[in-house]
Scaffold this motif. Structure first.
Motif, PDB file in Angstrom:
ATOM      1  N   LEU A   1       0.881  -1.114  -0.024  1.00 35.31           N
ATOM      2  CA  LEU A   1      -0.035  -0.123   0.093  1.00 35.31           C
ATOM      3  C   LEU A   1       1.127   1.258  -0.011  1.00 35.31           C
ATOM      4  CD1 LEU A   1      -3.222   0.605   0.504  1.00 35.31           C
ATOM      5  CD2 LEU A   1      -2.622   1.128   2.653  1.00 35.31           C
ATOM      6  N   LEU A   2       0.705   2.100  -1.117  1.00 39.49           N
ATOM      7  CA  LEU A   2       1.474   3.197  -1.188  1.00 39.49           C
ATOM      8  C   LEU A   2       0.574   4.711  -0.961  1.00 39.49           C
ATOM      9  CD1 LEU A   2       4.456   4.048  -3.066  1.00 39.49           C
ATOM     10  CD2 LEU A   2       2.812   5.733  -2.979  1.00 39.49           C
ATOM     11  N   THR A   3       0.868   5.234   0.194  1.00 39.61           N
ATOM     12  CA  THR A   3       0.005   6.761   0.255  1.00 39.61           C
ATOM     13  C   THR A   3       0.487   7.579  -0.426  1.00 39.61           C
ATOM     14  OG1 THR A   3       0.832   7.253   2.499  1.00 39.61           O
ATOM     15  CG2 THR A   3      -0.747   5.628   2.680  1.00 39.61           C
ATOM     16  N   GLY A   4      -0.200   8.736  -0.641  1.00 43.74           N
ATOM     17  CA  GLY A   4       0.416   9.824  -1.421  1.00 43.74           C
ATOM     18  C   GLY A   4       0.750   9.609  -2.927  1.00 43.74           C
ATOM     19  N   ALA A   5       0.088   8.569  -3.387  1.00 47.07           N
ATOM     20  CA  ALA A   5       0.494   8.137  -4.814  1.00 47.07           C
ATOM     21  C   ALA A   5       0.154   9.169  -5.902  1.00 47.07           C
ATOM     22  CB  ALA A   5      -0.567   6.854  -5.031  1.00 47.07           C
TER      23      ALA A   5
END
Length: 419
Positions: free
Chosen positions: A4-8
């Protein structure tokens, strides 16, 4: 496996998502609420490079890089119910948390924006950390881009994480004290403390990646198609000093160095920052430290005046007549401070530097000449009050207009990106 990558949708987040997805068959899920686009518009600026929609980006990723493992979810990480659903549905094995309001000057505008910055950044991180505990996901590797700004500017060499404190003949290793100089940087100091607590209480493996001022317009993946470009901010609030200087050069203005400009700041290229995050995200669960580890994501410290002179020199390659002008410094600071920062752990992670500052400036100018009209249309956003009356024929700006709300653009860092 799911990452999961936030700020994508952000400057660092988007190319990191591409890099990770290109190097694994695991699912990579990007998360963002597009707030960064709104913040930049709010201050009257825009990205120099056109930014495609998530749908266009994903389609390009499939066509150009054959990436079918990359997806996107829109949502606000300050909303606990959204974070709970996100974790329940995807059960990530790794979280790369690059989401935040990343601008020091924006956080300093007034109390409302200071409050917003601290609520946005801290609430998002707490929701994720507590969510991992409450959803029985404490084996998830939590990686966050904080900032080298948490260290401030001490006179001694900055360690990679902690420090040794001595008192009355006894010593112990302690966290480096928060010496941040803005309401934004303090959010990352608090995040660092909260991550340390989450590791102690929940045993979550934590990588605190303290990212330096990041320069560059592209990575190998984003350069392959215009639809894959990451954003490039050049205004006072969201454009870091290197990017703002490059934009000023494109628009025919001098680079505006405060005082002597000999103070050194930590820098890293976008390519090197993305590579470090990707390597941490893709590290073998059986081999990575099951611990709380701090990385100083920096390749070297560069003085402001060296940076300006480099931009002027490289500008010659693009027929840009770039002058370096020194202005009265509105801030109370040591203009000759020689920052030293340890980065052994980070350099061991990436192996070697992939792009030095000169190469990065060449990359930036090569990109920006294509978008000169966008930059000149927003040239009043470079540094309000300093360049308004600048005469392009070479007349000096009125030095009485140097101060703008008591803060200097050199403090802006684009470390994490909007959630």
């Amino acid at each position: 496996m799911t990452i999961l990558l936030t700020g994508a949708d952000g400057y660092i987040g988007w190319p990191t998502a591409l890099r990770i997805a290109a190097q694994t068959d695991d699912r990579v899920v990007g998360v963002d609420n597009f707030a960064r686009r709104e913040w930049v518009e709010e201050v009257g600026s825009t990205s120099a490079t056109p930014i495609a929609t998530p749908e266009e980006r994903l389609e390009a990723a499939k066509e150009v890089h054959d990436l079918h493992n990359l997806s996107f979810v829109e949502g606000d990480l300050t909303d606990k119910s959204f974070v709970d659903e996100l974790l329940e549905v995807h059960e990530p094995d790794t979280i790369v948390h690059t989401a935040a309001q990343p601008s020091a000057p924006y956080s300093q505008i007034n109390g409302e924006r200071a409050n917003y910055t601290q609520h946005n950044n801290l609430q998002a991180t707490r929701n994720l950390l507590w969510g991992l505990e409450e959803h029985d996901l404490t084996d998830t590797h939590f990686i966050e881009t904080t900032t080298t700004g948490v260290y401030g500017a001490p006179e001694f060499p900055i360690p990679e994480g902690g420090a040794t404190m001595e008192n009355q003949g006894e010593s112990d290793d302690v966290p480096f004290p928060a010496m941040a100089g803005s309401w934004y940087h303090l959010t990352k100091s608090h995040d660092a403390a909260n991550m340390r607590l989450a590791h102690k209480q929940f045993d979550i493996p934590i990588s605190d990646v303290r990212t330096a001022i990041t320069y560059g317009t592209q990575t190998a993946e984003t350069a392959a198609d215009p639809r894959l470009a990451t954003r490039f901010d050049f205004d006072y609030y969201f454009g870091v000093v290197a990017h703002r200087f490059c934009a000023q050069a494109i628009a025919g203005y001098p680079t505006t160095v405060y005082g002597k400009g000999e103070q050194r700041k930590p820098f890293i290229s976008l390519e090197d920052a993305v590579e470090g995050l990707a390597r941490l995200a893709l590290s073998d669960p059986d081999e990575r430290p099951d611990d709380h580890v701090v990385y100083n994501q920096v390749t070297r410290a560069i003085s402001i005046v060296e940076m300006a002179n480099t931009i002027a020199d490289v500008g010659d390659e693009f027929d840009l007549d770039v002058s370096v002008e020194h202005f009265e410094n509105p801030r109370d600071e040591d203009e000759t401070h020689k920052m030293e920062i340890e980065n052994d752990r980070y350099m061991d992670l990436i192996g070697e530097q992939r792009q030095d500052f000169t190469e990065g400036v060449r990359d930036v100018l090569e990109t920006l000449v294509e978008y000169e009209e966008t930059i000149t249309a927003h040239e009043d956003r470079f540094l309000p009050g300093v360049l308004d009356d600048w005469e392009k024929e070479g007349d000096a700006a009125d030095e009485t207009e140097l101060s703008y709300e008591g803060d200097a653009a050199e403090e802006a860092e684009p470390t994490p990106d909007a959630n």
